[in-house]
Every structure is written in C-alpha cells, then in structure tokens.
Design an enzyme around this catalytic site. Structure first.
Site, PDB file in Angstrom:
ATOM      1  N   GLU A 210     -56.166  55.293 -42.442  1.00  0.00           N
ATOM      2  CA  GLU A 210     -55.519  54.101 -42.998  1.00  0.00           C
ATOM      3  C   GLU A 210     -55.007  54.437 -44.397  1.00  0.00           C
ATOM      4  OE1 GLU A 210     -57.964  50.719 -44.325  1.00  0.00           O
ATOM      5  OE2 GLU A 210     -56.581  49.413 -43.242  1.00  0.00           O
TER       6      GLU A 210
ATOM      7  N   LYS B 292     -68.699  36.644 -52.676  1.00  0.00           N
ATOM      8  CA  LYS B 292     -68.478  37.813 -53.534  1.00  0.00           C
ATOM      9  C   LYS B 292     -67.025  38.249 -53.309  1.00  0.00           C
ATOM     10  CE  LYS B 292     -68.415  41.936 -55.346  1.00  0.00           C
ATOM     11  NZ  LYS B 292     -66.938  41.984 -55.445  1.00  0.00           N
TER      12      LYS B 292
ATOM     13  N   CYS C  77     -54.256  45.099 -43.510  1.00  0.00           N
ATOM     14  CA  CYS C  77     -55.143  45.706 -42.514  1.00  0.00           C
ATOM     15  C   CYS C  77     -54.445  45.807 -41.168  1.00  0.00           C
ATOM     16  CB  CYS C  77     -56.414  44.878 -42.387  1.00  0.00           C
ATOM     17  SG  CYS C  77     -56.099  43.146 -42.028  1.00  0.00           S
TER      18      CYS C  77
ATOM     19  N   GLU D 161     -64.913  42.660 -40.711  1.00  0.00           N
ATOM     20  CA  GLU D 161     -63.453  42.726 -40.527  1.00  0.00           C
ATOM     21  C   GLU D 161     -62.976  43.903 -41.359  1.00  0.00           C
ATOM     22  OE1 GLU D 161     -61.621  40.900 -38.570  1.00  0.00           O
ATOM     23  OE2 GLU D 161     -63.023  39.324 -38.025  1.00  0.00           O
TER      24      GLU D 161
HETATM   25  P1  NAD Z   1     -63.711  47.379 -50.178  1.00  0.00           P
HETATM   26  O1  NAD Z   1     -64.544  47.712 -49.000  1.00  0.00           O
HETATM   27  O2  NAD Z   1     -63.622  48.361 -51.269  1.00  0.00           O
HETATM   28  O3  NAD Z   1     -64.188  46.013 -50.850  1.00  0.00           O
HETATM   29  C1  NAD Z   1     -64.366  44.818 -50.116  1.00  0.00           C
HETATM   30  C2  NAD Z   1     -65.425  43.979 -50.807  1.00  0.00           C
HETATM   31  O4  NAD Z   1     -66.650  44.687 -50.792  1.00  0.00           O
HETATM   32  C3  NAD Z   1     -65.121  43.694 -52.280  1.00  0.00           C
HETATM   33  O5  NAD Z   1     -65.590  42.423 -52.609  1.00  0.00           O
HETATM   34  C4  NAD Z   1     -65.914  44.767 -52.994  1.00  0.00           C
HETATM   35  O6  NAD Z   1     -66.304  44.405 -54.304  1.00  0.00           O
HETATM   36  C5  NAD Z   1     -67.117  44.913 -52.107  1.00  0.00           C
HETATM   37  N1  NAD Z   1     -67.711  46.253 -52.195  1.00  0.00           N
HETATM   38  C6  NAD Z   1     -67.146  47.403 -52.579  1.00  0.00           C
HETATM   39  N2  NAD Z   1     -68.030  48.423 -52.531  1.00  0.00           N
HETATM   40  C7  NAD Z   1     -69.193  47.898 -52.102  1.00  0.00           C
HETATM   41  C8  NAD Z   1     -70.481  48.432 -51.819  1.00  0.00           C
HETATM   42  N3  NAD Z   1     -70.762  49.717 -51.982  1.00  0.00           N
HETATM   43  N4  NAD Z   1     -71.416  47.580 -51.356  1.00  0.00           N
HETATM   44  C9  NAD Z   1     -71.131  46.290 -51.152  1.00  0.00           C
HETATM   45  N5  NAD Z   1     -69.936  45.729 -51.414  1.00  0.00           N
HETATM   46  C10 NAD Z   1     -68.977  46.513 -51.865  1.00  0.00           C
HETATM   47  O7  NAD Z   1     -62.258  47.018 -49.576  1.00  0.00           O
HETATM   48  P2  NAD Z   1     -60.944  46.666 -50.405  1.00  0.00           P
HETATM   49  O8  NAD Z   1     -60.415  47.940 -50.984  1.00  0.00           O
HETATM   50  O9  NAD Z   1     -61.186  45.500 -51.289  1.00  0.00           O
HETATM   51  O10 NAD Z   1     -59.976  46.167 -49.234  1.00  0.00           O
HETATM   52  C11 NAD Z   1     -59.160  47.004 -48.467  1.00  0.00           C
HETATM   53  C12 NAD Z   1     -59.762  47.219 -47.096  1.00  0.00           C
HETATM   54  O11 NAD Z   1     -60.008  45.965 -46.473  1.00  0.00           O
HETATM   55  C13 NAD Z   1     -58.814  47.956 -46.161  1.00  0.00           C
HETATM   56  O12 NAD Z   1     -59.529  48.907 -45.426  1.00  0.00           O
HETATM   57  C14 NAD Z   1     -58.309  46.849 -45.241  1.00  0.00           C
HETATM   58  O13 NAD Z   1     -57.875  47.307 -43.982  1.00  0.00           O
HETATM   59  C15 NAD Z   1     -59.492  45.969 -45.148  1.00  0.00           C
HETATM   60  N6  NAD Z   1     -59.114  44.618 -44.749  1.00  0.00           N
HETATM   61  C16 NAD Z   1     -59.457  44.187 -43.491  1.00  0.00           C
HETATM   62  C17 NAD Z   1     -59.062  42.939 -43.061  1.00  0.00           C
HETATM   63  C18 NAD Z   1     -59.432  42.446 -41.689  1.00  0.00           C
HETATM   64  O14 NAD Z   1     -59.369  41.239 -41.475  1.00  0.00           O
HETATM   65  N7  NAD Z   1     -59.831  43.292 -40.776  1.00  0.00           N
HETATM   66  C19 NAD Z   1     -58.323  42.103 -43.918  1.00  0.00           C
HETATM   67  C20 NAD Z   1     -57.999  42.574 -45.194  1.00  0.00           C
HETATM   68  C21 NAD Z   1     -58.405  43.837 -45.592  1.00  0.00           C
END
Ligand code: NAD
Length: 471
Positions: A378, A169, A278, A244
C-alpha cells in the site's frame, strides 16, 4: 497559532496531564498552524473511568433518546461544516470539493443511524428462545488521519446506537478536525462521560486502553501493522475487535468495457483524496490488446487532474499529508522505476511551481507486473500501476494475488459478466461500473484488510453482544 484540544472527559475539554507537544504543520506550505499537547496514560485512565461510569445509565437509554442525540449531532455538524472544510483543507490538504463531500458524509452518518435504529430488531425469536442484543460496554475507537471526521462519525454513530460509551483516540495528525467534531458532540448535549476523547501518541494511549478491563471493545481504523498489534493485545482481556485496515485494491477493466468512461473512473478511484485512500484502486488490470488506447485515455485524464493549493476551487488534488508521506511516496516511485516499470505520467519530485508544501506528481506506471513492490504494498499516495492481462481468468487470479482485500472495481458493458467476475474477487466490497458509496451496506476487508464490518446494521452489531433467554 492555534492550540488544539487533546482531552475531552466527562463533558469538558480539559488541560491534558501529558506535557509532550507536537507542532501541526499545514501540508499546503509546510508552515506551523497550531500545536497539540499530547494526552498521556493518566488522561486515558480518566477517560476510561468516565466512560465506565456513564455506561450504567447510557446502555439503558431508549431508542427514541438515541435517535434524538443523532439528530442533534447531525445538526451541530451541519452548523460547523464551513469550519470543518477549512480544517480539512488547511490541516490535511484536501481539495475543497473532497473536504465538503467527506464532512457532509460525517453529518449524514448520524442521520442514517436513525434509520438503522428504526429497522434493527434488538430482540428476536430464534427457535424457542428470545435473543436480546445488548451493548458490549465501553468502546475504544482509534481513527486515522486520512479521513478524520468520517472515521470518527462512523464509529461513534454505531457505538452510541448500540448503547456503548466511548473513549475516542483520533489521529494525532488531525487534531483540528477531531476537535471540531468533539465540539459538535459537546453542543449536542449528550450525558457527561458518554463520549470522551484523548489525543496523543498511539502506543502510549493504547497501552492504557488495552490493559484496562473496563474497556470491552476496540474498533480500529488504520494501518495493518498497528491493527495486528492491537488485535493480539485484545485477547488478554477478551476485548471484541473490529479492524479496518489497509488495501491494495484491484480494478479490472474487462475487454468489452467502454474505456472512455471506465478509464477516467479508474484514475479517480486511485487519485481520490490525494491518493491517500484505503480503498484506492491502485492496481489497474487492462486487456493487453487495449493497452495503447488505455494509455491515451490515461494521459488525457491525468493531465486534467489539477494539482495545487487546495484553497483554489479548481484544484482536484492537494498535497499529501506530511513530509513522511512525501518521502514514502517518492521511495515507492523510485522503486517502480528501479524495478523496470515505465513512467507514463508524473514521476519523481514535486510538480513545477509547487516547491513549498508536500506536493507530489500523480504518477501512472505502465508495464508493471503484479510482483513489483508498487503492486504489492500500500503506497497511500497517487500512484497507479497498470498491469496488462491476456485472459479474464488471469486478471481475476492477479487481482486476488494480494495480501489485501478491501475493495475491488470491475468495468464491463455486460453487467452479468461483471457480476460474475465480482463474485470471484476476494474483497469486502466490489464496485461495478461505478464509484458510488452505500452507507447502509457493510464495509470492511478480507485478508490483511482487517475483520469485522462497518455501516448499517452490520456496523451496529460490531458493538452488540447476543444474549439468549430460554424460558
Ligand atoms: P496508523 O495505524 O498509523 O494510525 C491509526 C491510529 O492508531 C491513530 O490514531 C494512531 O495514533 C494510532 N496508533 C499509531 N500507532 C499505534 C500503536 N503502536 N499502538 C496503538 N495505536 C497506534 O494509521 P494512519 O497512518 O493514521 O492511517 C493510514 C492507514 O489507515 C492506511 O493503511 C489506510 O489504508 C488505513 N485506513 C483504513 C480504512 C478502512 O476503513 N479500512 C480507512 C482509512 C484508513
């Protein structure tokens, strides 16, 4: 206008059952570049069924077969590298150098997995027993929009190496990049159903995934808020979970550090990937007595950080990814000003001449405290908070006084001293006098930055179950 693929099941790109659509907007100019029709619960259930059926044979494949698949996927990604760079630039706004680097890493992730497989003992003797490491089963992989191909690659490579089959996904905000990676996997000729993709609303797709007893593992990269929701839901069906999540990483400049190298590196650590990383080192701790010199070097470095249309080769920072991101970053900059931090560089609004698109001014606050909102949350944008300290102990205490613990950075002329400080930091990875990446060493967070690790044998084990044989 492009129409992006949201569903890949059983070896074919399919018309989604879902009907909701979303325009994909380029952050460079705010123009619509394509449309995604969201996959829905029905599509997701079909993807899960395909992964479940494919697991029967795929979990039995030999290491030699899996290595061959990795070689093929690596080669296919290299063939499409220019397409990936174009998509990463136009869809996400990455600067050209960054787009090239991040997509090359996606290719090498698959090559590196060959070495991981060659060195990993799937069977070992423990005391009088034999321990066999087996594929967990069907893995659901959730990935974010700020590192589309990189996050997909690291998860798919580890899951396949373990013998798992996959429902991916990807972020609905990066469908072009995700589609190209799926086309590479398709071209690599894996058996049907081993890798499937459904792209759409996270909450809708995750409902089908989290309720399913066919899915055994969830590996999620994204926000802490969503990670916690999935972590709680996973318990009902006892899915194994890797999370992550976000970060608010500390960068400690010790008083003996060479500021002419440490400060430009600190700016890079915060502004990399248009500030949407991140691992961004967004809290910079500097010795109080060095503050004036630090400010001078910060200004010099930031002035050279050219912001603009990332199609231009000399641009170091493109726009942030969306209007939502733009608004969020403006709110944080406003909060920093309101809380009394001083704007050393940047500030509110768009940079001059960049009125279209989602460009922000890379911003450096001095006089910040570790209690301010800009130092606690963040931001996920190019906003650096400089916090001065009186003693090494105080710097370490403030660095650790955070809800997050993904990455930390330390600079010092004395490597022993820097390592001693690193040893006291609550973070999954600490970089000493460097911004290097090690793709074989574990990556993951303490505290609200998640749990579990990716990369190398640690990442592989997230997709394995240990079975003990006593005979
Ligand atoms: P997000 O949590 O909004 O989305 C991540 C994924 O989850 C997407 O595929 C999204 O469609 C899905 N998603 C969104 N809402 C959902 C829900 N209610 N239920 C299930 N799935 C859902 O995150 P984002 O905005 O895409 O990414 C940014 C975040 O990711 C930042 O906080 C960043 O720090 C983190 N990040 C962490 C790492 C790491 O390795 N630790 C790497 C990259 C990004």
């Amino acid at each position: 206008m492009k129409s992006f693929q949201s569903v890949y099941i059983n070896g074919s790109f399919l018309k989604p059952h879902g009907t909701e659509t979303q325009d994909i907007i380029s952050p460079i100019n705010g123009e619509v570049i394509g449309r995604l029709t969201y996959a829905d619960e029905t599509d997701t259930q079909q993807a899960i069924a395909a992964a479940g059926a494919a697991l029967v044979n795929f979990q039995k494949t030999s290491i030699t077969e899996r290595k061959e698949y990795f070689k093929r996927i690596h080669d296919e990604i290299l063939k499409r590298i220019d397409d990936l760079i174009e998509a990463t630039t136009l869809e996400y706004g990455a600067a050209k150098d960054r787009a090239k680097w991040s997509n090359m890493i996606s290719a090498t992730t698959f090559q590196n997995q060959i070495a991981v497989l060659e060195n990993y003992p799937f069977e070992k003797t423990v005391n009088e027993s034999t321990v066999i490491m087996e594929a967990i089963g069907v893995a659901a992989l959730f990935t974010p929009w700020n590192s589309v191909s990189g996050s997909i690659a690291v998860k798919i490579a580890a899951a396949l190496a373990a013998g798992c089959t996959i429902v991916l996904k990807p972020s609905e905000f990066g469908p072009w990049q995700a589609q190209i990676i799926m086309e590479c996997i398709d071209a690599a000729g894996l058996p049907n159903g081993v890798v499937n993709m459904v792209n759409g609303r996270g909450d809708i797709i995750s409902r089908a995934i989290m309720e399913s007893t066919v899915v055994n593992k969830v590996s999620f990269t994204g926000s802490t808020v969503v990670g916690k929701i999935l972590g709680k839901q996973a318990i009902d069906t006892m899915k194994r979970v890797t999370l992550e999540l976000g970060g608010k990483s500390a960068n400690i400049i010790l008083d003996d550090a060479n500021l002419n190298t440490a400060i430009p590196m600190a700016v890079q650590a915060c502004f990399m990937n248009n500030g949407q990383a991140c691992i961004a080192g967004s809290r910079l701790f500097v010795p109080e007595e060095k503050l004036d010199e630090v400010k001078r070097i910060l200004l010099d470095t930031a002035a050279q950080f050219k912001v603009g249309d990332p199609s231009n080769e000399d641009v170091k920072m493109g726009p942030v990814a969306s209007q939502k991101q733009y608004d969020r970053i403006q709110q944080f900059i406003a909060a920093g000003i309101e809380d009394g931090a001083e704007v050393l560089f940047g500030g509110l609004g768009r940079p001059e001449g960049l009125e279209n698109g989602y460009y922000v001014k890379p911003t450096i606050f001095t006089g910040a405290t570790n209690e301010m909102q800009i130092a606690r949350e963040e931001i996920f944008g190019p906003v650096l908070s400089v916090i001065s300290y009186k003693s090494e102990e105080e710097a370490i205490a403030m660095a650790n006084d955070s809800d997050y613990g993904l990455m930390a950075y330390v600079s010092s002329a004395d490597i022993g001293r820097a390592k001693n400080v690193a040893g006291q930091l609550k973070a999954g990875r600490v970089l000493v006098n460097t911004l290097k990446h090690d793709p074989f060493a574990p990556f993951g967070g303490y505290k609200n930055s998640g749990f579990g690790r990716e990369n190398g044998s640690y990442g592989l084990e997230e997709f394995l179950e240990a079975k003990t044989l006593i005979a």
